[in-house]
Design a protein around this motif. Sequence first.
Motif, PDB file in Angstrom:
ATOM      1  N   GLY A 143      -6.032  11.130   2.104  1.00  0.00           N
ATOM      2  CA  GLY A 143      -5.830   9.914   1.174  1.00  0.00           C
ATOM      3  C   GLY A 143      -5.165  10.616  -0.144  1.00  0.00           C
ATOM      4  O   GLY A 143      -5.413  11.538  -0.677  1.00  0.00           O
ATOM      5  N   GLY A 144      -3.820  10.156  -0.291  1.00  0.00           N
ATOM      6  CA  GLY A 144      -3.011  10.954  -1.327  1.00  0.00           C
ATOM      7  C   GLY A 144      -2.981  10.253  -2.415  1.00  0.00           C
ATOM      8  O   GLY A 144      -2.038   9.772  -3.105  1.00  0.00           O
ATOM      9  N   GLY A 145      -4.219   9.715  -2.871  1.00  0.00           N
ATOM     10  CA  GLY A 145      -4.120   8.763  -4.149  1.00  0.00           C
ATOM     11  C   GLY A 145      -4.409   9.603  -5.519  1.00  0.00           C
ATOM     12  O   GLY A 145      -4.104  10.806  -5.454  1.00  0.00           O
TER      13      GLY A 145
ATOM     14  N   GLY B 209      -7.305  10.837  -6.885  1.00  0.00           N
ATOM     15  CA  GLY B 209      -8.173  11.993  -7.014  1.00  0.00           C
ATOM     16  C   GLY B 209      -7.397  12.975  -6.000  1.00  0.00           C
ATOM     17  O   GLY B 209      -7.674  14.154  -6.023  1.00  0.00           O
TER      18      GLY B 209
ATOM     19  N   GLU C 111      -1.552  10.528   3.873  1.00  0.00           N
ATOM     20  CA  GLU C 111      -1.607   9.293   3.112  1.00  0.00           C
ATOM     21  C   GLU C 111      -1.061   8.250   4.183  1.00  0.00           C
ATOM     22  O   GLU C 111      -0.177   8.166   4.861  1.00  0.00           O
ATOM     23  N   ALA C 112      -1.966   6.988   3.985  1.00  0.00           N
ATOM     24  CA  ALA C 112      -1.501   5.831   4.828  1.00  0.00           C
ATOM     25  C   ALA C 112      -0.487   5.251   4.372  1.00  0.00           C
ATOM     26  O   ALA C 112       0.228   4.937   5.373  1.00  0.00           O
TER      27      ALA C 112
ATOM     28  N   TRP D 138      -2.948  -2.700  -0.002  1.00  0.00           N
ATOM     29  CA  TRP D 138      -3.955  -2.782   1.057  1.00  0.00           C
ATOM     30  C   TRP D 138      -4.231  -4.310   1.128  1.00  0.00           C
ATOM     31  O   TRP D 138      -4.724  -4.846   2.190  1.00  0.00           O
TER      32      TRP D 138
ATOM     33  N   ARG E 297      -5.608  -2.626  -3.817  1.00  0.00           N
ATOM     34  CA  ARG E 297      -5.676  -1.135  -3.852  1.00  0.00           C
ATOM     35  C   ARG E 297      -4.297  -0.934  -3.538  1.00  0.00           C
ATOM     36  O   ARG E 297      -3.594  -1.243  -2.318  1.00  0.00           O
ATOM     37  N   ALA E 298      -3.513   0.466  -4.136  1.00  0.00           N
ATOM     38  CA  ALA E 298      -2.423   0.716  -3.709  1.00  0.00           C
ATOM     39  C   ALA E 298      -2.714   1.503  -2.373  1.00  0.00           C
ATOM     40  O   ALA E 298      -3.313   2.286  -2.049  1.00  0.00           O
TER      41      ALA E 298
ATOM     42  N   GLY F  76      -0.003   8.720  -4.335  1.00  0.00           N
ATOM     43  CA  GLY F  76      -0.678   8.328  -5.845  1.00  0.00           C
ATOM     44  C   GLY F  76      -1.564   7.308  -6.087  1.00  0.00           C
ATOM     45  O   GLY F  76      -2.331   7.182  -6.778  1.00  0.00           O
ATOM     46  N   GLY F  77      -1.635   6.648  -4.768  1.00  0.00           N
ATOM     47  CA  GLY F  77      -2.662   5.442  -4.721  1.00  0.00           C
ATOM     48  C   GLY F  77      -2.652   4.821  -6.049  1.00  0.00           C
ATOM     49  O   GLY F  77      -1.735   4.265  -6.308  1.00  0.00           O
TER      50      GLY F  77
ATOM     51  N   HIS G  70       0.148   2.301  -9.040  1.00  0.00           N
ATOM     52  CA  HIS G  70       0.328   0.820  -8.941  1.00  0.00           C
ATOM     53  C   HIS G  70      -0.358   0.374 -10.225  1.00  0.00           C
ATOM     54  O   HIS G  70      -0.641  -1.038 -10.616  1.00  0.00           O
TER      55      HIS G  70
ATOM     56  N   MET H  65      -2.055   1.588 -16.079  1.00  0.00           N
ATOM     57  CA  MET H  65      -1.731   2.782 -16.666  1.00  0.00           C
ATOM     58  C   MET H  65      -2.581   3.063 -18.279  1.00  0.00           C
ATOM     59  O   MET H  65      -2.096   3.796 -18.895  1.00  0.00           O
TER      60      MET H  65
ATOM     61  N   ILE I  37     -14.259   5.580   6.088  1.00  0.00           N
ATOM     62  CA  ILE I  37     -14.102   6.815   6.806  1.00  0.00           C
ATOM     63  C   ILE I  37     -15.494   7.428   7.221  1.00  0.00           C
ATOM     64  O   ILE I  37     -15.864   7.873   8.588  1.00  0.00           O
TER      65      ILE I  37
ATOM     66  N   ILE J 262      -4.587  -9.937 -12.743  1.00  0.00           N
ATOM     67  CA  ILE J 262      -4.678  -8.535 -12.449  1.00  0.00           C
ATOM     68  C   ILE J 262      -4.754  -8.635 -11.051  1.00  0.00           C
ATOM     69  O   ILE J 262      -6.229  -8.742 -10.458  1.00  0.00           O
TER      70      ILE J 262
HETATM   71  C1  FAD Z   1      -4.203  -3.308 -10.112  1.00  0.00           C
HETATM   72  C2  FAD Z   1      -5.037  -2.168 -10.679  1.00  0.00           C
HETATM   73  C3  FAD Z   1      -4.920  -1.932 -12.336  1.00  0.00           C
HETATM   74  C4  FAD Z   1      -5.872  -0.774 -12.680  1.00  0.00           C
HETATM   75  N1  FAD Z   1      -5.518  -0.449 -13.936  1.00  0.00           N
HETATM   76  C5  FAD Z   1      -6.053   0.691 -14.585  1.00  0.00           C
HETATM   77  C6  FAD Z   1      -5.590   1.275 -15.655  1.00  0.00           C
HETATM   78  O1  FAD Z   1      -4.788   0.580 -16.457  1.00  0.00           O
HETATM   79  N2  FAD Z   1      -6.333   2.315 -16.085  1.00  0.00           N
HETATM   80  C7  FAD Z   1      -7.424   2.975 -15.375  1.00  0.00           C
HETATM   81  O2  FAD Z   1      -7.850   4.040 -15.976  1.00  0.00           O
HETATM   82  N3  FAD Z   1      -7.657   2.470 -14.080  1.00  0.00           N
HETATM   83  C8  FAD Z   1      -7.006   1.434 -13.607  1.00  0.00           C
HETATM   84  N4  FAD Z   1      -7.272   1.051 -12.424  1.00  0.00           N
HETATM   85  C9  FAD Z   1      -8.364   1.819 -11.447  1.00  0.00           C
HETATM   86  C10 FAD Z   1      -7.809   3.098 -11.053  1.00  0.00           C
HETATM   87  O3  FAD Z   1      -6.435   3.157 -11.038  1.00  0.00           O
HETATM   88  C11 FAD Z   1      -8.588   3.660 -10.024  1.00  0.00           C
HETATM   89  O4  FAD Z   1      -9.869   3.530 -10.382  1.00  0.00           O
HETATM   90  C12 FAD Z   1      -8.290   4.826  -9.474  1.00  0.00           C
HETATM   91  O5  FAD Z   1      -6.883   5.079  -9.348  1.00  0.00           O
HETATM   92  C13 FAD Z   1      -8.844   5.047  -7.977  1.00  0.00           C
HETATM   93  O6  FAD Z   1      -8.560   6.603  -7.724  1.00  0.00           O
HETATM   94  P1  FAD Z   1      -8.897   6.841  -6.340  1.00  0.00           P
HETATM   95  O7  FAD Z   1      -8.554   8.428  -5.881  1.00  0.00           O
HETATM   96  O8  FAD Z   1     -10.528   6.618  -6.358  1.00  0.00           O
HETATM   97  O9  FAD Z   1      -8.394   6.088  -5.173  1.00  0.00           O
HETATM   98  P2  FAD Z   1      -6.794   5.513  -4.852  1.00  0.00           P
HETATM   99  O10 FAD Z   1      -5.998   5.818  -6.190  1.00  0.00           O
HETATM  100  O11 FAD Z   1      -7.173   4.355  -4.652  1.00  0.00           O
HETATM  101  O12 FAD Z   1      -6.439   6.552  -3.854  1.00  0.00           O
HETATM  102  C14 FAD Z   1      -6.752   6.104  -2.396  1.00  0.00           C
HETATM  103  C15 FAD Z   1      -5.894   6.673  -1.500  1.00  0.00           C
HETATM  104  O13 FAD Z   1      -6.157   6.797  -0.265  1.00  0.00           O
HETATM  105  C16 FAD Z   1      -5.181   6.209   0.628  1.00  0.00           C
HETATM  106  N5  FAD Z   1      -6.170   5.808   1.772  1.00  0.00           N
HETATM  107  C17 FAD Z   1      -7.284   4.993   1.894  1.00  0.00           C
HETATM  108  N6  FAD Z   1      -7.726   5.089   3.105  1.00  0.00           N
HETATM  109  C18 FAD Z   1      -6.986   5.965   3.893  1.00  0.00           C
HETATM  110  C19 FAD Z   1      -7.039   6.158   5.309  1.00  0.00           C
HETATM  111  N7  FAD Z   1      -8.043   5.778   5.824  1.00  0.00           N
HETATM  112  N8  FAD Z   1      -5.977   7.380   5.644  1.00  0.00           N
HETATM  113  C20 FAD Z   1      -5.212   7.573   4.782  1.00  0.00           C
HETATM  114  N9  FAD Z   1      -5.180   7.193   3.699  1.00  0.00           N
HETATM  115  C21 FAD Z   1      -6.043   6.458   3.026  1.00  0.00           C
HETATM  116  C22 FAD Z   1      -4.817   5.007  -0.005  1.00  0.00           C
HETATM  117  O14 FAD Z   1      -3.628   4.255   0.421  1.00  0.00           O
HETATM  118  C23 FAD Z   1      -4.503   5.390  -1.555  1.00  0.00           C
HETATM  119  O15 FAD Z   1      -3.439   6.022  -1.697  1.00  0.00           O
HETATM  120  C24 FAD Z   1      -6.570   0.043 -11.945  1.00  0.00           C
HETATM  121  C25 FAD Z   1      -6.675  -0.370 -10.601  1.00  0.00           C
HETATM  122  C26 FAD Z   1      -5.842  -1.378  -9.882  1.00  0.00           C
HETATM  123  C27 FAD Z   1      -5.981  -1.682  -8.491  1.00  0.00           C
END
Ligand code: FAD
Length: 954
Positions: free
Chosen positions: A41-43, A45, A65-66, A92, A111-112, A116-117, A121, A124, A307, A427
Motif C-alpha cells: 500500500g503506497g498511501g 503512511g 500499490e493497487a 475504491w 478512499r484513494a 499517495g493514497g 485526494h 489537505m 489483508i 465530501i
Molecule cells: C475525501 C477525503 C478527504 C479527507 N480530507 C482530509 C483532510 O483535509 N485532512 C486530513 O488530515 N485528513 C483528511 N482525510 C483523511 C486522511 O487523508 C486519511 O486518514 C489518511 O490519509 C489515511 O492514510 P493511510 O495511510 O491510513 O491510508 P491511505 O492513504 O488510504 O493509503 C492506503 C493505500 O493502500 C492502497 N491499498 C489498499 N489496499 C491495498 C492492497 N490490497 N494492495 C495494494 N495496495 C492497497 C490504497 O490504494 C492506498 O493507496 C480525508 C480523507 C478522504 C477520503
Amino acid sequence: MFLQPLFLSALLTIRSALCAVFFQSLDDLPQDVGYDFIIAGGGTGGGVVAGRLAENPNWRVLVVEAGPSNTDILATITPGLITGLYHTRVDWNYTTTTQPGANGRNANYTRAKMLGGCSSHNGMVYTRGARADWDGWAEATGDEGLKWDNMLPLFFKNEHLVIDSENQTQVGHLDPKEHGHNGNVFVTTPFTVHPINDMMLQATKELPNEFPFVLDFNAGRPIGIAWNQFTIDSHAQRSSSATAYVETSKDNLHVLLNTYVTRVLPVGNGTNFRRIEIATDAQSERRQLTANKEVILSGGMIGSPQILLNSGIGKRDELEALGIETLVDNPGVGKNLTDQVYTIMLFNTTLPNTDFDMDTALAEWNTTRTGPLTLPGPLKNQILGIRLPDNAVPLSQHGLHDPSPGPTAPHIELYHSQISHSTPSTIGGTVPIPPDIGNITTLQFGAINVHPASRGSITLNSSDPFAYPNIDFGLLSEDVDVAIMREAIRSARRLYEAPVFKDSVFGSVYPASNITSDEDLDTFIRGVAGPYEHGCCSAQMSPRGARWGVVDPDFRVKGTTGLRVVDASVMRALNAYLKAAWNQFTIDSHAQRSNSATAYVETSKDNLHVLLNTYVTRVLPVGNGTNFRRIEIATDAQSERRQLTANKEVILSGGMIGSPQILLNSGIGKRDELEALGIETLVDNPGVGKNLTDQVYTIMLFNTTLPNTDFDMDTALAEWNTTRTGPLTLPGPLKNQILGIRLPDNAVPLSQHGLHDPSPGPTAPHIELYHSQISHSTPSTIGGTVPIPPDIGNITTLQFGAINVHPASRGSITLNSSDPFAYPNIDFGLLSEDVDVAIMREAIRSARRLYEAPVFKDSVFGSVYPSSNITSDEDLDAFIRGAAGPYEHGCCSAQMSPRGARWGVVDPDFRVKGTTGLRVVDASVMPTVPSGHTQAVVYGFAERASLSIMKKWE
Ligand SMILES: Cc1cc2nc3c(=O)[nH]c(=O)nc-3n(C[C@H](O)[C@H](O)[C@H](O)COP(=O)(O)OP(=O)(O)OC[C@H]3O[C@@H](n4cnc5c(N)ncnc54)[C@H](O)[C@@H]3O)c2cc1C
C-alpha cells in the motif's frame, strides 16, 4: 478530471530528475532484486515509511500499490479540483453497510486508490490533533514516545512551512514557532479574500467564551476559531506522501503500481510473515515476494485489516466460518473501526457568493497559481474547534460519558466550504445532498462530531481477497454522538447570531430554523449525518505484551514477527498486580463497634434531639415556592401525619433507598413517572432514583488443610466480655487482610468485545478479595444477598468473597405507589452489562492464581465453589449469573453533579437541585461507586457537607 499534457510540462520536467523507480505492472518488476522491506500500500503512511527506509542507501525497498501513479492526474495536483477525484478509477468507491443508527442508510465511502493514497485526494487540511489525543494514546499504549511533546520533533521533521502561492501574509494566521521549516511535506496558509474572514475574527471578540481566537490550530489546543493550514506548496500544488517522500527518493526505492497485495504469508511454518502474495486482478496468477527483513502493511483502515484477515490473522471463529485457516487468533483485527460524524449545514445569507467559472479559474491557476483553485474549497479559510462545557447536556445527562480525550480537545469542528446558489458538494458523497432549498444564496459549511463514541468493524464477506469487506462504522449507535451533533448545530446557530452577522447571515435553512427541539434535531441528524472520511482504528495499537489490540507501539503485528502495520488503522486504546493489605475496621480499642451514632450522636450536647421510631414520609415546600425546609412524619402507615418546619434547612440522610424514595414521594422526580402514580410534580428532575449502583459479590470456597477458625460461641462471647479478646473482636474470624486487584490494561474484559473499563483510573482496583473463615460449616453470606453454596461434603474450606468493585451496570429506585410506606422498586440492574460478568470471571481467576502461589502448595487445593472444572468463559459466566449478588454497598441514586448542571440530583454543596433549604447527605449522592467499601466515603462526604452547611449559616 485527469491531466492534459498541456498543463503539466513544467511539472514533468521537475519530476524527471527524481530517481525512485516505477513499474506499471507486475510483469515489469525485475525478478532478481532482493528487497529488504516490502510495503503493501503506497498511501499516506506507506509513502512516508518507504521514503524514510530508502534513505539508507544499503536497503532496497519495494512499495506495492493497487492504484496507478498520482503524477499524471491533474485533480490531485490542483487543490480546487479535488471533487473531480471521487467516484473515478482512482477511488475504491466503497459503500458502508446499512447503519441502524442512521435510519438504516448506507453511505458512499471514498478512499484513494493511487500512489499517495488519501494524501493524494484528501481535503489537505493540516491538523495534528490535540495534545490530549497524543497524551491519551501514550497512556493507553504505555509508550511515552507518543506523548505530544515527544511527537512534536517528528511533526517538525515532516513539515516544511512556506508562504502560499499568492504570497499572502502568515502574520496573525499561525505561530511559526509551532512549525517545521525544513521537512518533507509543504504546509501553507492560503485563503480567499472575502468579508467573512474579518467577520469571523469580529465574532471571536463578540462571543469570546464559545468562539475564542486561536492563533495556531496546531499548537496542541485546537479550540476556537483559527486560520486553516493546508498541505499545499508555494506553487499551489498538493503536497502528499507521494510527492514529499516517494518521488524524492533514490533508485533503491521501487514502486510497483496497479498491483494488489492479497495476503501476507509466513515464511516456513512459523509466524514470520515477511512474505506477500500479489496479483494484478482477481483472475490473474498470484505471485509471492519475500522481504529480507520485514513487510509493512499500509493499506489504510480498510485495506490493512482486510489483508490481515485474508491472511488468517483475525478472530478464529469468524475466519473459520469463511473457510480461512487461522494462523494468528486475534479477535481485535478489524474491530474498533471509528469515523467522525459529519453533516452539512446551510444558512441564508446576503454575503458575496464564492461561485466562479471553472475554465477561467483553471487558466488562472495554470498561469499564475492564484485564484479559487489554490484552495480545496473557495471558502475553507478558517476552521473552528468547539469544546462543550463539562456540564453540557450530552456529556452528563442520561449517563452519557464524554468521549473526548481531555480538556485540550474539541468535541466539534465547523468549517465553511462556500457561499453559493448551487447545491453544496458533500465530501465524497458520504451524506445526502440537501433537498432543493429554493432560489437563495446559502453559506454552506460542515459540522462534525470529532470524538464519537460509536464503534464499528471491518469484517470479511468471503475468502476472496478481491471481494470488498463489510465496512460498518456503527454510525450514531451511541446516543451521545447524536447529542453532540445536536450541540454542533446549536453552536453553529449561536455563531451566526453574533452581532457582526446581523445584516448578512440569517436563519438556518438546513436544518430548517424551526428544527430546534432535541427530538427534531435528533431526527434530522439520524436522517442526514454520515462518516467524515477520517476512518481509523481498525488495527488498534495497544501496549507491548497486551493480549488485546493488533499492533504494539512499534507497529508490530501481535503474534507475528517480520510484520508491521503503519497507517490510520493503528490509531488509539491491562498488568495484573495484586495488592494485599491489612484490613482496617471501625472498631474501637475495646473491641466495640464505632459508628456514626456512637461517634457523633451520643457524644453531642443537649441541643441535639433524636426522634426515634418515626418515619419521614415527605419533604414539603414552605408556601408555594421551592423552599423545602418542612418535613412530614408519622409513626406508621395508619397514624396521623405531622409536619415540622426547620428554621434553616432539612437534610435528608435516608440512604440510597430512603432518600430518593422521600424525594419522589415529595414530588421531586421525573414528571411522567410521578404523574403516573398521581403524585404532583413540584420539581421535575429525571435523575432522582436513577443511576443506582452496587458492587457485585460472590462467595468462593477452596479445599484446605489450614487450621480452621471455628470457635465455640459461648466461650468467645465470654472472652470478649471479660478481656475484649478472641474471635468476636472482628466481624469475621479471618477478615485479617483485604486484596485489591487492578486488571492489566490488556485484560480481556477491559478491551475485547468493545467493553470499556468501568474503573475510574489507574489507582483504582477492579476486584476485591477477602477471607471470611476456614470452616467445615456453610459460609455465612453478607445479609443473604447471594445463595448459600450447595453441600460440598465433609471438607474444610477456605471461604472468601470475590467482588467486582466497579461495575458498569446501573439500576434505579422507583416508586410502586404514592403510599410513602410502600417499599420502592430496588433494581440494581445487576450484571446487566456484560463487562461486569467478565470482571467477575477475572476475579475468580485471580483468586485461583493467588492460591497457586508456591506458599499455598501444601495447604490450599482446588477451588470447590465454583468447582475447579468451571474454567471456560461460558461456564464461569453461568456460575456468576447463578451465584452473584449485590454487595450491600448501594449508592449513587441521588447523584452529585456540577453546580449549574442540568443533570444530577444534588450539587457539590449537597443541595437538591431546583430547591432551597434541602440537602441530601448520604451514600445516594456519590457520583459513582468508590473503590472499596462505602462507609468511610459516606463519613467523608458527611464531614464535607457539615462544613458546607455551617459555612452558610455561621
Ligand atoms: C475525501 C477525503 C478527504 C479527507 N480530507 C482530509 C483532510 O483535509 N485532512 C486530513 O488530515 N485528513 C483528511 N482525510 C483523511 C486522511 O487523508 C486519511 O486518514 C489518511 O490519509 C489515511 O492514510 P493511510 O495511510 O491510513 O491510508 P491511505 O492513504 O488510504 O493509503 C492506503 C493505500 O493502500 C492502497 N491499498 C489498499 N489496499 C491495498 C492492497 N490490497 N494492495 C495494494 N495496495 C492497497 C490504497 O490504494 C492506498 O493507496 C480525508 C480523507 C478522504 C477520503
